[in-house]
Design an enzyme around this catalytic site. Structure first.
Site, mmCIF file in Angstrom:
data_model
loop_
_atom_site.group_PDB
_atom_site.id
_atom_site.type_symbol
_atom_site.label_atom_id
_atom_site.label_comp_id
_atom_site.label_asym_id
_atom_site.label_seq_id
_atom_site.Cartn_x
_atom_site.Cartn_y
_atom_site.Cartn_z
ATOM 1 N N ILE A 82 -8.882 6.701 2.351
ATOM 2 C CA ILE A 82 -8.861 5.388 3.213
ATOM 3 C C ILE A 82 -7.817 5.652 4.335
ATOM 4 O O ILE A 82 -7.930 5.084 5.301
ATOM 5 C CB ILE A 82 -8.219 4.201 2.400
ATOM 6 C CG1 ILE A 82 -8.712 2.932 2.879
ATOM 7 C CG2 ILE A 82 -6.973 4.052 2.080
ATOM 8 C CD1 ILE A 82 -10.242 2.787 3.017
ATOM 9 N N HIS A 116 -6.431 13.332 -8.596
ATOM 10 C CA HIS A 116 -7.201 13.404 -7.524
ATOM 11 C C HIS A 116 -6.969 14.661 -6.794
ATOM 12 O O HIS A 116 -5.853 15.176 -6.596
ATOM 13 C CB HIS A 116 -7.221 12.241 -6.365
ATOM 14 C CG HIS A 116 -5.895 11.604 -6.069
ATOM 15 N ND1 HIS A 116 -5.042 11.075 -7.132
ATOM 16 C CD2 HIS A 116 -5.152 11.784 -5.084
ATOM 17 C CE1 HIS A 116 -3.785 11.164 -6.362
ATOM 18 N NE2 HIS A 116 -3.825 11.544 -5.017
HETATM 19 P P1 5GP Z 1 -1.253 11.262 -3.367
HETATM 20 O O1 5GP Z 1 -1.140 10.645 -4.801
HETATM 21 O O2 5GP Z 1 -1.919 12.483 -3.529
HETATM 22 O O3 5GP Z 1 -0.057 11.558 -2.750
HETATM 23 O O4 5GP Z 1 -2.151 10.552 -2.269
HETATM 24 C C1 5GP Z 1 -2.943 9.317 -2.824
HETATM 25 C C2 5GP Z 1 -3.991 9.226 -1.588
HETATM 26 O O5 5GP Z 1 -5.074 8.377 -2.097
HETATM 27 C C3 5GP Z 1 -3.399 9.036 -0.390
HETATM 28 O O6 5GP Z 1 -4.141 9.797 0.542
HETATM 29 C C4 5GP Z 1 -4.317 7.574 -0.073
HETATM 30 O O7 5GP Z 1 -4.612 7.384 1.403
HETATM 31 C C5 5GP Z 1 -5.282 7.400 -0.884
HETATM 32 N N1 5GP Z 1 -5.589 6.231 -1.535
HETATM 33 C C6 5GP Z 1 -4.680 5.242 -1.867
HETATM 34 N N2 5GP Z 1 -5.347 4.039 -2.367
HETATM 35 C C7 5GP Z 1 -6.530 4.332 -1.868
HETATM 36 C C8 5GP Z 1 -7.584 3.176 -1.899
HETATM 37 O O8 5GP Z 1 -7.524 2.161 -2.336
HETATM 38 N N3 5GP Z 1 -8.730 3.692 -1.398
HETATM 39 C C9 5GP Z 1 -8.774 5.040 -0.972
HETATM 40 N N4 5GP Z 1 -10.017 5.355 -0.852
HETATM 41 N N5 5GP Z 1 -7.878 6.024 -1.051
HETATM 42 C C10 5GP Z 1 -6.585 5.529 -1.412
#
Ligand code: 5GP
Length: 130
Positions: free
Chosen positions: A30, A93
């Site tokens: 997102i 992820h």
């Molecule tokens: P990380 O946990 O790898 O540091 O980052 C989490 C990733 O998930 C971020 O890039 C953020 O933009 C994405 N993200 C968080 N919440 C959502 C959501 O509700 N929808 C989507 N599509 N991406 C999300």
């Protein structure tokens, strides 16, 4: 309580979906750092990628490869960069990011503002190439 990504898998929170099978799911990030920035997850809720059982981890890699190939066909780039952090969302992820240069995979880069219509266009083109 279900993670935000499980809610996405279950359709309780909307997403720009790319692909799904029995065990895995892919959707656009997102807050993308590049157009086509995609997240690939296992449906099983596990915070840390290296706590996944071997079969799930192997299957996640193979699924991510298929998604990466579809992104490559859709977004002009040199290759797809791969990153795993998981510091924000406690559900494994893999980030897949189209790259032209090393700095494209820098998560400190400003996030792109892409309107929802264009996000859906990107997702549908990647879906068509999956
Ligand atoms: P990380 O946990 O790898 O540091 O980052 C989490 C990733 O998930 C971020 O890039 C953020 O933009 C994405 N993200 C968080 N919440 C959502 C959501 O509700 N929808 C989507 N599509 N991406 C999300």
């Amino acid at each position: 309580m279900a993670t935000i990504f499980t809610k996405i898998v279950n359709g309780e929170i909307p997403c720009f979906k790319i692909a799904e099978d029995e065990n895995y799911f892919a959707f656009l990030d997102i807050n993308p750092i590049k157009k086509g920035h995609t997240l690939v997850i296992p449906k099983v809720e596990e915070d840390y990628i290296f706590n996944l059982d071997d079969n799930t981890l192997a299957g996640l890699s193979v699924f991510a490869k298929k998604v990466a190939k579809a992104i490559e066909k859709t977004i002009p780039c040199l290759r797809i960069g791969v990153a795993v952090m998981g510091l924000e969302v406690p559900h494994t992820h893999i980030h897949l990011v189209p790259m032209e240069r090393e700095k494209d995979l820098n998560f400190s880069n400003p996030k792109l503002k892409i309107d929802p219509i264009e996000m859906e266009e990107i997702a549908s083109k990647i879906r068509a190439n999956f």
